[in-house]
Design an enzyme around this catalytic site. Structure first.
Site, PDB file in Angstrom:
ATOM      1  N   CYS A   1       0.865  -1.183   0.000  1.00 52.90           N
ATOM      2  CA  CYS A   1       0.000   0.000   0.000  1.00 52.90           C
ATOM      3  C   CYS A   1       0.896   1.225   0.000  1.00 52.90           C
ATOM      4  O   CYS A   1       1.717   1.389   0.916  1.00 52.90           O
ATOM      5  CB  CYS A   1      -0.891  -0.013   1.245  1.00 52.90           C
ATOM      6  SG  CYS A   1      -1.857   1.492   1.503  1.00 52.90           S
TER       7      CYS A   1
ATOM      8  N   CYS B   1      -0.791   3.864  -6.289  1.00 59.18           N
ATOM      9  CA  CYS B   1      -1.662   3.175  -5.341  1.00 59.18           C
ATOM     10  C   CYS B   1      -1.789   1.760  -5.861  1.00 59.18           C
ATOM     11  O   CYS B   1      -2.027   1.559  -7.061  1.00 59.18           O
ATOM     12  CB  CYS B   1      -3.032   3.846  -5.256  1.00 59.18           C
ATOM     13  SG  CYS B   1      -4.264   2.897  -4.323  1.00 59.18           S
TER      14      CYS B   1
END
Length: 270
Positions: free
Chosen positions: A80, A194
């Site tokens: 992440c 992302c």
């Protein structure tokens, strides 16, 4: 007691707010097809991109501490970008095993770009981080880096993994947010900052309407994981991976077919 606690080979633990980390897991499995996998999703905290730095700096190390205690992994990957740019140092200081982070692929994007204009799509939290500023200064000082926050893409990627059709309007708005900026028409490379966003690579390419190369850090992360575990003797065959969520286990049901493609067939709650 779980298999991960009793098995001979400690697993690799992947951590994300949702299913975005599958883009990293996919590349890792190509290099390490027999590695035992635990994939943890903090659905109780989704979306990370809307949380404060202080909140994530406290939440992520605490959750990973519990996960490491339960599953005894040999290595943790924070799959992440938002969590990595904010909490990676905190996690590394709290754990006594290797921790691999995820950072925007600014250096390879700078090397690939021919026009010198690069786009970066990320969450609001990621694109405002000083860490991203430092990467841009170190590796793309002679380039134009245009940033755009597209947090809605997280939900579009989640919908796609549930077998639903992602909202094309959201995807088109994300690309327009880059291309409509000054110099945006010259973008030839877009960084997907992302881990959810590579799951929408085809849809983003369609929305671009001009040839653009999309780049993320998944392959580089997979190579780093393989290097750090090069002395591991993996099991002779692959085993069912484990999915663990901080949210309601019932909410995971629509994702089961997608996770099965990655060999994940056991589902647990933290």
């Amino acid at each position: 007691m779980t298999e991960a606690q009793t098995g001979e080979c400690p697993p690799l633990l992947f951590f994300d707010s949702g299913v975005g980390g599958l883009s990293v897991l996919k590349e890792t499995i190509k290099l390490l097809p027999r590695a035992p996998i635990v994939y943890a999703a903090d659905y109780a905290g989704l979306p990370y991109g809307m949380k404060s730095e202080a909140e994530l700096a406290a939440r992520v190390p605490a959750l990973l501490g519990r996960l490491v205690e339960r599953y005894k992994p040999q290595l943790v990957t924070i799959a992440c970008n938002t969590a990595s740019t904010i909490a990676l140092d905190h996690v590394r200081s709290a754990l006594d095993i290797p921790v691999v982070g995820t950072v925007p692929a600014i250096k390879p994007a700078s090397e690939l770009s021919k026009t010198g204009v690069i786009g970066l799509l990320g969450t609001r939290a990621t694109i405002r981080q000083p860490y991203v500023d430092r990467l841009a200064a170190d590796f793309a000082a002679d380039k134009i880096l245009l940033r755009h926050a597209a947090p809605e893409l997280v939900y579009a990627a989640e919908a796609k993994l549930r077998g639903e059709k992602p909202d094309i309007r959201v995807i088109e708005e994300a690309m327009s947010g880059l291309i409509s900026q000054p110099e945006g028409e010259q973008i030839d490379t877009v960084i997907l900052a992302c881990t959810h966003f590579p799951l929408l690579r085809d849809e983003l390419a369609d929305a671009a309407r001009t040839p653009i190369q999309f780049i993320d850090g998944a392959q580089g992360i997979a190579r780093r994981i393989a290097y750090l575990t090069k002395n591991t003797t993996w099991p002779g065959d692959s085993r069912d991976g484990i999915f663990v969520t901080t949210g309601d286990i019932a909410d995971i049901e629509p994702y089961r077919p997608a996770f099965a493609e990655y060999g994940i067939r056991r589902f647990e709650k933290l």
